[in-house]
Design a protein around this motif. Structure first.
Motif, PDB file in Angstrom:
ATOM      1  N   VAL A 193       0.860  -1.189   0.000  1.00 48.20           N
ATOM      2  CA  VAL A 193       0.000   0.000   0.000  1.00 48.20           C
ATOM      3  C   VAL A 193       0.895   1.238   0.000  1.00 48.20           C
ATOM      4  O   VAL A 193       1.711   1.433   0.904  1.00 48.20           O
ATOM      5  CB  VAL A 193      -0.927   0.015   1.229  1.00 48.20           C
ATOM      6  N   VAL A 194       0.737   2.059  -1.029  1.00 54.01           N
ATOM      7  CA  VAL A 194       1.555   3.265  -1.187  1.00 54.01           C
ATOM      8  C   VAL A 194       0.628   4.469  -1.074  1.00 54.01           C
ATOM      9  O   VAL A 194      -0.309   4.617  -1.856  1.00 54.01           O
ATOM     10  CB  VAL A 194       2.272   3.279  -2.548  1.00 54.01           C
ATOM     11  N   TRP A 195       0.900   5.325  -0.094  1.00 48.42           N
ATOM     12  CA  TRP A 195       0.009   6.453   0.149  1.00 48.42           C
ATOM     13  C   TRP A 195       0.832   7.690   0.523  1.00 48.42           C
ATOM     14  O   TRP A 195       2.046   7.667   0.513  1.00 48.42           O
ATOM     15  CB  TRP A 195      -0.991   6.108   1.264  1.00 48.42           C
ATOM     16  N   GLY A 196       0.134   8.771   0.835  1.00 49.41           N
ATOM     17  CA  GLY A 196       0.819   9.971   1.287  1.00 49.41           C
ATOM     18  C   GLY A 196       1.628  10.630   0.180  1.00 49.41           C
ATOM     19  O   GLY A 196       1.257  10.624  -0.995  1.00 49.41           O
ATOM     20  N   ALA A 197       2.771  11.197   0.573  1.00 51.60           N
ATOM     21  CA  ALA A 197       3.584  11.975  -0.356  1.00 51.60           C
ATOM     22  C   ALA A 197       4.045  11.149  -1.552  1.00 51.60           C
ATOM     23  O   ALA A 197       4.074  11.647  -2.688  1.00 51.60           O
ATOM     24  CB  ALA A 197       4.791  12.557   0.379  1.00 51.60           C
ATOM     25  N   THR A 198       4.406   9.895  -1.319  1.00 57.03           N
ATOM     26  CA  THR A 198       4.867   9.058  -2.434  1.00 57.03           C
ATOM     27  C   THR A 198       3.757   8.848  -3.446  1.00 57.03           C
ATOM     28  O   THR A 198       3.974   8.948  -4.665  1.00 57.03           O
ATOM     29  CB  THR A 198       5.395   7.711  -1.927  1.00 57.03           C
ATOM     30  N   ALA A 199       2.545   8.562  -2.968  1.00 59.58           N
ATOM     31  CA  ALA A 199       1.404   8.386  -3.878  1.00 59.58           C
ATOM     32  C   ALA A 199       1.125   9.663  -4.645  1.00 59.58           C
ATOM     33  O   ALA A 199       0.795   9.634  -5.839  1.00 59.58           O
ATOM     34  CB  ALA A 199       0.174   7.955  -3.087  1.00 59.58           C
ATOM     35  N   MET A 200       1.274  10.813  -3.986  1.00 61.27           N
ATOM     36  CA  MET A 200       1.030  12.091  -4.649  1.00 61.27           C
ATOM     37  C   MET A 200       2.031  12.327  -5.774  1.00 61.27           C
ATOM     38  O   MET A 200       1.667  12.757  -6.878  1.00 61.27           O
ATOM     39  CB  MET A 200       1.080  13.208  -3.621  1.00 61.27           C
ATOM     40  N   MET A 201       3.297  12.034  -5.506  1.00 64.42           N
ATOM     41  CA  MET A 201       4.314  12.196  -6.551  1.00 64.42           C
ATOM     42  C   MET A 201       4.116  11.188  -7.675  1.00 64.42           C
ATOM     43  O   MET A 201       4.277  11.505  -8.859  1.00 64.42           O
ATOM     44  CB  MET A 201       5.708  12.083  -5.932  1.00 64.42           C
ATOM     45  N   LEU A 202       3.740   9.960  -7.325  1.00 60.00           N
ATOM     46  CA  LEU A 202       3.478   8.942  -8.343  1.00 60.00           C
ATOM     47  C   LEU A 202       2.307   9.353  -9.240  1.00 60.00           C
ATOM     48  O   LEU A 202       2.295   9.035 -10.431  1.00 60.00           O
ATOM     49  CB  LEU A 202       3.180   7.596  -7.678  1.00 60.00           C
ATOM     50  N   SER A 203       1.338  10.067  -8.676  1.00 58.67           N
ATOM     51  CA  SER A 203       0.192  10.512  -9.455  1.00 58.67           C
ATOM     52  C   SER A 203       0.628  11.436 -10.587  1.00 58.67           C
ATOM     53  O   SER A 203       0.142  11.326 -11.727  1.00 58.67           O
ATOM     54  CB  SER A 203      -0.809  11.228  -8.543  1.00 58.67           C
ATOM     55  N   GLU A 204       1.563  12.333 -10.297  1.00 59.74           N
ATOM     56  CA  GLU A 204       2.069  13.223 -11.343  1.00 59.74           C
ATOM     57  C   GLU A 204       2.852  12.434 -12.392  1.00 59.74           C
ATOM     58  O   GLU A 204       2.710  12.670 -13.594  1.00 59.74           O
ATOM     59  CB  GLU A 204       2.945  14.316 -10.749  1.00 59.74           C
ATOM     60  N   VAL A 205       3.674  11.479 -11.945  1.00 61.05           N
ATOM     61  CA  VAL A 205       4.449  10.663 -12.879  1.00 61.05           C
ATOM     62  C   VAL A 205       3.522   9.869 -13.791  1.00 61.05           C
ATOM     63  O   VAL A 205       3.715   9.811 -15.015  1.00 61.05           O
ATOM     64  CB  VAL A 205       5.401   9.724 -12.118  1.00 61.05           C
ATOM     65  N   ARG A 206       2.492   9.274 -13.209  1.00 60.98           N
ATOM     66  CA  ARG A 206       1.527   8.493 -13.995  1.00 60.98           C
ATOM     67  C   ARG A 206       0.832   9.357 -15.046  1.00 60.98           C
ATOM     68  O   ARG A 206       0.650   8.947 -16.188  1.00 60.98           O
ATOM     69  CB  ARG A 206       0.487   7.835 -13.092  1.00 60.98           C
ATOM     70  N   GLU A 207       0.449  10.569 -14.666  1.00 60.00           N
ATOM     71  CA  GLU A 207      -0.229  11.455 -15.602  1.00 60.00           C
ATOM     72  C   GLU A 207       0.689  11.823 -16.766  1.00 60.00           C
ATOM     73  O   GLU A 207       0.272  11.848 -17.933  1.00 60.00           O
ATOM     74  CB  GLU A 207      -0.724  12.698 -14.889  1.00 60.00           C
ATOM     75  N   MET A 208       1.947  12.104 -16.477  1.00 57.91           N
ATOM     76  CA  MET A 208       2.889  12.425 -17.538  1.00 57.91           C
ATOM     77  C   MET A 208       3.056  11.247 -18.487  1.00 57.91           C
ATOM     78  O   MET A 208       3.065  11.425 -19.717  1.00 57.91           O
ATOM     79  CB  MET A 208       4.236  12.820 -16.926  1.00 57.91           C
ATOM     80  N   LEU A 209       3.187  10.056 -17.923  1.00 59.51           N
ATOM     81  CA  LEU A 209       3.373   8.877 -18.760  1.00 59.51           C
ATOM     82  C   LEU A 209       2.141   8.565 -19.591  1.00 59.51           C
ATOM     83  O   LEU A 209       2.245   8.097 -20.730  1.00 59.51           O
ATOM     84  CB  LEU A 209       3.756   7.670 -17.896  1.00 59.51           C
ATOM     85  N   LYS A 210       0.948   8.839 -19.045  1.00 63.11           N
ATOM     86  CA  LYS A 210      -0.271   8.637 -19.819  1.00 63.11           C
ATOM     87  C   LYS A 210      -0.264   9.512 -21.070  1.00 63.11           C
ATOM     88  O   LYS A 210      -0.790   9.123 -22.114  1.00 63.11           O
ATOM     89  CB  LYS A 210      -1.499   8.943 -18.966  1.00 63.11           C
ATOM     90  N   GLN A 211       0.284  10.688 -20.955  1.00 60.66           N
ATOM     91  CA  GLN A 211       0.353  11.594 -22.103  1.00 60.66           C
ATOM     92  C   GLN A 211       1.421  11.179 -23.122  1.00 60.66           C
ATOM     93  O   GLN A 211       1.341  11.534 -24.296  1.00 60.66           O
ATOM     94  CB  GLN A 211       0.629  13.014 -21.627  1.00 60.66           C
ATOM     95  N   LEU A 212       2.417  10.433 -22.656  1.00 57.33           N
ATOM     96  CA  LEU A 212       3.550  10.089 -23.506  1.00 57.33           C
ATOM     97  C   LEU A 212       3.432   8.726 -24.184  1.00 57.33           C
ATOM     98  O   LEU A 212       3.889   8.552 -25.310  1.00 57.33           O
ATOM     99  CB  LEU A 212       4.846  10.115 -22.679  1.00 57.33           C
ATOM    100  N   LEU A 213       2.874   7.776 -23.446  1.00 53.94           N
ATOM    101  CA  LEU A 213       2.959   6.376 -23.916  1.00 53.94           C
ATOM    102  C   LEU A 213       1.779   5.990 -24.819  1.00 53.94           C
ATOM    103  O   LEU A 213       0.728   6.575 -24.757  1.00 53.94           O
ATOM    104  CB  LEU A 213       3.007   5.447 -22.689  1.00 53.94           C
TER     105      LEU A 213
END
Length: 213
Positions: A193-213
């Motif tokens: 289970v990944v939550w808090g600050a790490t999950a928040m940063m991962l959310s931005e990474v995921r969004e960027m990758l969704k736009q790229l891949l």
């Protein structure tokens, strides 16, 4: 996804606009985060740190992301999943160097094998009073990971396809440093289970990758 394909697409991240705090807030465990961030910036007493979202080729040539499970200790981030990274030190030239140095120390990836492609959106962590600067980076060689015994309980190698699957988004009831039985948005990654600050940063990474891949 094969790493060669990922790398060709990921290189475009250098020209992207950051998704920003909007995507942090999708995974934020507390509603007052922006307010608390402003207060901390005005007080100018927060500590500084940097972390690295590092993608690399697996031994089979597939794209992976490295996360770590921190040791159990007396502190607000005890036994939590996070990125390799840590506190800014006086000898660090900048936050990029902090992220590279800490990644080498915590998981054994030589800093000269890592290419930083993007500085991501800074995040504030109220319980520990840290401003954290995340970076997006790649290494073209399959790392031989060496976990730092004092800091790292386990290495978590995350397959890109798993990371990008929306089924990993969950809600978890947790007891935190500031509330009991709190329902928080989280990711279930490799059964962690990944939550808090790490999950928040991962959310931005995921969004960027969704736009790229």
């Amino acid at each position: 996804m094969e790493f060669t394909d990922f790398l060709n697409k990921a290189l475009k991240v250098t020209k992207m606009e950051l998704p920003g705090e909007e995507f942090h807030l999708k995974m934020a465990p507390i509603e007052r985060l922006i307010e608390l961030k402003k207060i901390a910036r005005d007080k100018n007493t927060a500590k500084r740190a940097a972390v690295l979202s590092l993608f690399y080729p697996s031994e089979k040539g597939q794209t992976n992301l490295i996360l770590i499970l921190r040791k159990t200790y007396k502190g607000v981030h005890s036994n939590q999943v996070g990125f390799p990274g840590g506190k800014y030190e006086d000898g660090d030239e900048n936050y990029k160097n902090t992220a590279l140095r800490e990644t080498e120390e915590e998981v054994g990836v030589p800093r000269d094998t890592v290419t930083i492609l993007k500085e991501l959106t800074e995040i504030y962590i109220p319980p520990s009073n840290f401003f954290v600067q995340p970076f997006f980076g790649v290494t073209k060689t399959t790392p031989t990971f060496i976990a730092q015994e004092e800091e790292v309980e386990a290495l978590i190698e995350v397959d890109l396809d798993h990371f990008m699957d929306d089924s990993i988004i969950i809600t978890k009831t947790l007891t935190t440093s500031y509330a009991n039985d709190l329902d928080v948005p989280a990711y279930l990654i490799n059964n962690h289970v990944v939550w808090g600050a790490t999950a928040m940063m991962l959310s931005e990474v995921r969004e960027m990758l969704k736009q790229l891949l």
